[in-house]
Design an enzyme around this catalytic site. Structure first.
Site, PDB file in Angstrom:
ATOM      1  N   LYS A  61     -21.064  17.298 -12.013  1.00 58.46           N
ATOM      2  CA  LYS A  61     -22.304  17.297 -12.792  1.00 58.46           C
ATOM      3  C   LYS A  61     -23.357  16.379 -12.179  1.00 58.46           C
ATOM      4  O   LYS A  61     -23.028  15.471 -11.414  1.00 58.46           O
ATOM      5  CB  LYS A  61     -22.006  16.865 -14.225  1.00 58.46           C
ATOM      6  CG  LYS A  61     -21.599  15.407 -14.382  1.00 58.46           C
ATOM      7  CD  LYS A  61     -21.892  14.906 -15.795  1.00 58.46           C
ATOM      8  CE  LYS A  61     -21.911  13.394 -15.855  1.00 58.46           C
ATOM      9  NZ  LYS A  61     -22.649  12.818 -16.951  1.00 58.46           N
ATOM     10  N   LYS A 111     -13.133   5.912 -14.719  1.00 58.15           N
ATOM     11  CA  LYS A 111     -13.735   4.595 -14.442  1.00 58.15           C
ATOM     12  C   LYS A 111     -12.685   3.638 -13.862  1.00 58.15           C
ATOM     13  O   LYS A 111     -12.993   2.849 -12.969  1.00 58.15           O
ATOM     14  CB  LYS A 111     -14.315   3.956 -15.713  1.00 58.15           C
ATOM     15  CG  LYS A 111     -15.438   4.745 -16.341  1.00 58.15           C
ATOM     16  CD  LYS A 111     -16.752   4.567 -15.599  1.00 58.15           C
ATOM     17  CE  LYS A 111     -17.861   5.298 -16.324  1.00 58.15           C
ATOM     18  NZ  LYS A 111     -18.950   5.769 -15.516  1.00 58.15           N
ATOM     19  N   LYS A 125     -26.288   9.848 -13.244  1.00 61.87           N
ATOM     20  CA  LYS A 125     -26.844   8.629 -12.654  1.00 61.87           C
ATOM     21  C   LYS A 125     -25.832   8.007 -11.713  1.00 61.87           C
ATOM     22  O   LYS A 125     -26.140   7.651 -10.589  1.00 61.87           O
ATOM     23  CB  LYS A 125     -27.177   7.615 -13.749  1.00 61.87           C
ATOM     24  CG  LYS A 125     -28.429   7.935 -14.496  1.00 61.87           C
ATOM     25  CD  LYS A 125     -28.508   7.102 -15.777  1.00 61.87           C
ATOM     26  CE  LYS A 125     -29.123   7.944 -16.876  1.00 61.87           C
ATOM     27  NZ  LYS A 125     -28.599   7.693 -18.195  1.00 61.87           N
TER      28      LYS A 125
HETATM   29  P1  ADP Z   1     -25.431   9.988 -17.232  1.00 59.15           P
HETATM   30  O1  ADP Z   1     -24.206  10.837 -17.335  1.00 59.15           O
HETATM   31  O2  ADP Z   1     -26.349  10.436 -16.168  1.00 59.15           O
HETATM   32  O3  ADP Z   1     -25.138   8.510 -17.155  1.00 59.15           O
HETATM   33  P2  ADP Z   1     -25.734   9.649 -20.027  1.00 59.15           P
HETATM   34  O4  ADP Z   1     -24.288   9.348 -20.036  1.00 59.15           O
HETATM   35  O5  ADP Z   1     -26.696   8.619 -20.490  1.00 59.15           O
HETATM   36  O6  ADP Z   1     -26.191  10.158 -18.600  1.00 59.15           O
HETATM   37  O7  ADP Z   1     -25.923  10.968 -20.880  1.00 59.15           O
HETATM   38  C1  ADP Z   1     -26.980  11.146 -21.770  1.00 59.15           C
HETATM   39  C2  ADP Z   1     -27.003  12.567 -22.241  1.00 59.15           C
HETATM   40  O8  ADP Z   1     -27.291  13.447 -21.155  1.00 59.15           O
HETATM   41  C3  ADP Z   1     -25.699  13.054 -22.839  1.00 59.15           C
HETATM   42  O9  ADP Z   1     -26.000  13.888 -23.938  1.00 59.15           O
HETATM   43  C4  ADP Z   1     -25.078  13.868 -21.751  1.00 59.15           C
HETATM   44  O10 ADP Z   1     -24.255  14.897 -22.247  1.00 59.15           O
HETATM   45  C5  ADP Z   1     -26.309  14.451 -21.090  1.00 59.15           C
HETATM   46  N1  ADP Z   1     -26.035  14.743 -19.679  1.00 59.15           N
HETATM   47  C6  ADP Z   1     -25.904  13.845 -18.680  1.00 59.15           C
HETATM   48  N2  ADP Z   1     -25.673  14.468 -17.508  1.00 59.15           N
HETATM   49  C7  ADP Z   1     -25.641  15.807 -17.788  1.00 59.15           C
HETATM   50  C8  ADP Z   1     -25.460  16.974 -16.996  1.00 59.15           C
HETATM   51  N3  ADP Z   1     -25.282  16.908 -15.683  1.00 59.15           N
HETATM   52  N4  ADP Z   1     -25.480  18.178 -17.620  1.00 59.15           N
HETATM   53  C9  ADP Z   1     -25.692  18.261 -18.955  1.00 59.15           C
HETATM   54  N5  ADP Z   1     -25.889  17.195 -19.751  1.00 59.15           N
HETATM   55  C10 ADP Z   1     -25.869  15.979 -19.178  1.00 59.15           C
END
Ligand code: ADP
Length: 326
Positions: free
Chosen positions: A194, A111, A197
């Site tokens: 990965k 970040k 968002k």
């Molecule tokens: P993002 O990374 O899209 O902002 P969050 O941080 O809110 O999403 O993550 C919410 C949940 O979704 C967490 O348990 C995270 O491990 C899971 N998660 C997010 N992206 C992935 C991904 N590409 N593969 C597996 N799990 C994911």
């Protein structure tokens, strides 16, 4: 019985990474364990959303949680900000969290690189808030994706430090959890890393069919295999991984074999992937529409969820304050 906690940041909508990394496991676990599932609206603040958009995305994430099969009769579903015990525990834990260790967290360093103009203290202490989220219910299992592995390792550090400092065996160590042993990492459509968002490479559960088709047809690939059995490049392997989440294993084997003998056509692979994703999301989208129309139900879920969650969070906080000498 082990207690399960997990949450999703309320920064918009759920994508396939959230579903296969986290929500799918939540849904399975609610039948076997006491489960707490929350919407992390404090965590969303690190990117400074407008109040109206924060409110709207909380609602959307809740509706999507429910549409995916989280059952508020079985699991406790609540909003992070409805539990005042979470910020209090976060503040208490911060006294035992060191700036040096927080600065070394890879997601924080990432970040700092990506948003040098907004390196706020909330970002730095994100793993402490996440620890408070989990241990406020004394949970030991956390269904999350692979990207959260390190945060949970930190949570175990904080827990052990607390137990050790106060000479108690109070908080259990929280571990990431997936039914199929290996933690899941869902790849994005842009060839590497990965799905996320903030990565801008996601397929959302509520995307229109036309949008899903367009995103998948534009997914990054390579120039194709030039000789038999050549190694599969990361972008193509990502498409295989995505297909394996939504289609029968034979279909993945089919394309892998076609890659190995150089007959693969990426256009066909993408078309099939798009259709499989559409059949996967169609029933979820149907439920999203139904639930979203029912304001009274949504309010009821949140009110009852907060009540149930506070039974557990207030007990923990009372005990923690006592342990710490208040
Ligand atoms: P993002 O990374 O899209 O902002 P969050 O941080 O809110 O999403 O993550 C919410 C949940 O979704 C967490 O348990 C995270 O491990 C899971 N998660 C997010 N992206 C992935 C991904 N590409 N593969 C597996 N799990 C994911």
């Amino acid at each position: 019985m082990e207690i399960v906690v997990s949450g999703i940041r309320s920064t918009g909508q759920l994508h396939l990474g959230n579903y296969f990394g986290a929500v799918k496991n939540f849904v399975r676990m609610q039948h076997e364990h006491p489960c707490y599932f929350f919407i992390a609206n404090y965590h969303a603040l690190t990117t400074h959303p407008e109040p109206a958009s924060l409110r709207a995305s909380v609602r959307q994430v809740l509706v999507e949680y429910l549409a995916c099969g989280i059952d508020p009769e079985k699991a406790v579903v609540y909003l992070q900000s409805d539990l005042p015990e979470i910020p209090e525990l976060y503040m208490l834990l911060n006294m035992h969290a060191y700036v040096g260790e927080l600065e070394k967290v890879p997601t924080f360093k990432d970040k700092v690189r990506k948003q040098p103009n907004n390196v706020n203290a909330g970002l730095l202490t994100y793993p402490v808030l996440m620890t408070a989220d989990v241990i406020i219910h004394k949970a030991s299992r956390v269904p999350v994706g692979k990207d959260q592995e390190q945060h949970l390792e930190m949570a175990r550090n904080f827990v052990n430090r607390f137990n050790h400092f106060y000479g108690v065996d109070y908080f259990p160590e929280p571990y990431p959890y997936n039914f199929g042993q290996e933690l899941v990492k869902v790849p994005g459509l842009d060839g590497s890393g990965k799905m996320g968002k903030s990565e801008g490479n996601a397929i959302y559960l509520s995307d229109d069919p036309a949008v899903i088709r367009k995103k998948i047809m534009r997914a990054v690939t390579d120039t194709g295999p030039t000789e038999p059995n050549s190694p599969v490049s990361e972008p193509v392997n990502n498409l295989f991984t995505l297909l394996s989440l939504v289609a029968a294993p034979e279909r993945v084997d089919f394309y892998k074999a076609a890659y190995a003998d150089c007959s693969i056509r990426y256009g066909d692979l993408k078309k099939e992937l798009a259709e499989e994703v559409l059949s996967f999301v169609a029933p979820i989208q149907e439920r999203i529409r139904e639930i979203s129309a029912d304001d009274a139900y949504i309010r009821k879920v949140l009110t009852e969820g907060a009540e149930k969650a506070r039974l557990s969070s207030s007990k923990t906080l009372r005990e923690v304050r006592e342990i710490m000498g208040f």
